[in-house]
Design an enzyme around this catalytic site. Structure first.
Site, mmCIF file in Angstrom:
data_model
loop_
_atom_site.group_PDB
_atom_site.id
_atom_site.type_symbol
_atom_site.label_atom_id
_atom_site.label_comp_id
_atom_site.label_asym_id
_atom_site.label_seq_id
_atom_site.Cartn_x
_atom_site.Cartn_y
_atom_site.Cartn_z
ATOM 1 N N ARG A 112 86.960 33.272 57.569
ATOM 2 C CA ARG A 112 86.880 34.431 58.469
ATOM 3 C C ARG A 112 88.249 35.062 58.638
ATOM 4 O O ARG A 112 89.229 34.389 58.933
ATOM 5 C CB ARG A 112 86.339 34.007 59.838
ATOM 6 C CG ARG A 112 86.448 35.063 60.935
ATOM 7 C CD ARG A 112 85.421 36.161 60.765
ATOM 8 N NE ARG A 112 85.619 37.274 61.666
ATOM 9 C CZ ARG A 112 85.054 37.418 62.844
ATOM 10 N NH1 ARG A 112 84.266 36.491 63.316
ATOM 11 N NH2 ARG A 112 85.275 38.496 63.556
ATOM 12 N N ARG A 121 81.955 40.003 57.577
ATOM 13 C CA ARG A 121 82.534 38.680 57.785
ATOM 14 C C ARG A 121 81.748 37.583 57.080
ATOM 15 O O ARG A 121 80.539 37.680 56.932
ATOM 16 C CB ARG A 121 82.676 38.370 59.268
ATOM 17 C CG ARG A 121 81.368 38.458 60.017
ATOM 18 C CD ARG A 121 81.574 38.745 61.459
ATOM 19 N NE ARG A 121 82.018 40.107 61.632
ATOM 20 C CZ ARG A 121 81.908 40.803 62.725
ATOM 21 N NH1 ARG A 121 81.370 40.280 63.786
ATOM 22 N NH2 ARG A 121 82.334 42.018 62.803
ATOM 23 N N ASP A 124 80.801 34.542 61.772
ATOM 24 C CA ASP A 124 81.175 34.921 63.129
ATOM 25 C C ASP A 124 80.467 33.965 64.069
ATOM 26 O O ASP A 124 79.247 33.797 63.985
ATOM 27 C CB ASP A 124 80.722 36.364 63.399
ATOM 28 C CG ASP A 124 81.180 36.888 64.744
ATOM 29 O OD1 ASP A 124 82.186 36.386 65.275
ATOM 30 O OD2 ASP A 124 80.523 37.812 65.260
ATOM 31 N N ASP A 126 80.090 33.232 68.124
ATOM 32 C CA ASP A 126 80.358 33.736 69.461
ATOM 33 C C ASP A 126 79.778 32.784 70.494
ATOM 34 O O ASP A 126 78.594 32.437 70.421
ATOM 35 C CB ASP A 126 79.721 35.115 69.670
ATOM 36 C CG ASP A 126 80.434 36.214 68.907
ATOM 37 O OD1 ASP A 126 81.666 36.134 68.749
ATOM 38 O OD2 ASP A 126 79.755 37.166 68.476
#
Length: 188
Positions: A112, A121, A124, A126
């Site tokens: 990344r 990407r 990712d 989160d």
């Protein structure tokens, strides 16, 4: 489908004898976190499967469940490949900042790079929710500030945690009408 998280108690663990009531912020007591996974480069379906395996190896944590994979159009920038998304439930002894740092280590392992906002990407990750805590620091906002506005978060989250509540926003399911026009396709 799978365990139902966030039932009567925000710390509910259906497998425990007391219904899983766990006090927040007690050292050595695990916390329930939800993490969004997304990728649109380098065989994103394979990336997410490998990322789920990497989440299972996080320190002081246990991967509980991963949703199905979902295909969605990119948000924010046109002309890039569709994303593959999922959500994972994790039981962890890490605090929110430590968990965020561990997620960044996994992202870097997957190549990344943060070239610009909404860039394509390889992976990712989160941090969406951490128990029912609200965290607002320069490095981290929990609940994730836009999670309730993203079909690619709500659909997989509700698949594995249909009773999930978003602190300050109510049930995750109540936000589905707000994202009903966003195209999302369940893959598996």
């Amino acid at each position: 489908m799978g365990e139902e998280f966030f039932t009567d108690s925000p710390y509910a663990d259906p497998g425990s004898p007391e219904g899983g009531r766990r006090p927040p912020n007690v050292p050595g007591v695990s916390h329930l976190a939800f993490v969004a996974l997304g990728a649109n480069l380098a065989d994103p379906q394979a990336q997410l499967r490998a990322a789920a395996a990497a989440l299972a190896d996080l320190p002081e944590s246990r991967l509980l469940q991963v949703s199905s994979l979902y295909r969605t159009a990119p948000v924010g920038i046109r002309g890039q490949p569709d994303f593959i998304n999922a959500v994972a439930a994790i039981r962890t002894d890490l605090d929110p900042q430590q968990l965020l740092d561990a997620l960044f280590v996994v992202e870097r392992r997957f190549g990344r790079r943060r070239e610009f906002h909404h860039a394509p990407r390889t992976l990712d990750l989160d941090l969406l929710l951490y128990d029912q805590r609200v965290v607002d620091s320069p490095r981290l906002s929990v609940p994730h500030p836009r999670m309730h506005l993203r079909a690619f978060v709500l659909a997989p989250l509700l698949e594995i945690a249909p009773l999930c509540r978003i602190p300050g926003r109510g049930t995750a399911a109540a936000w589905l009408p707000a994202v009903s026009r966003q195209t999302i396709e369940r893959l598996e």
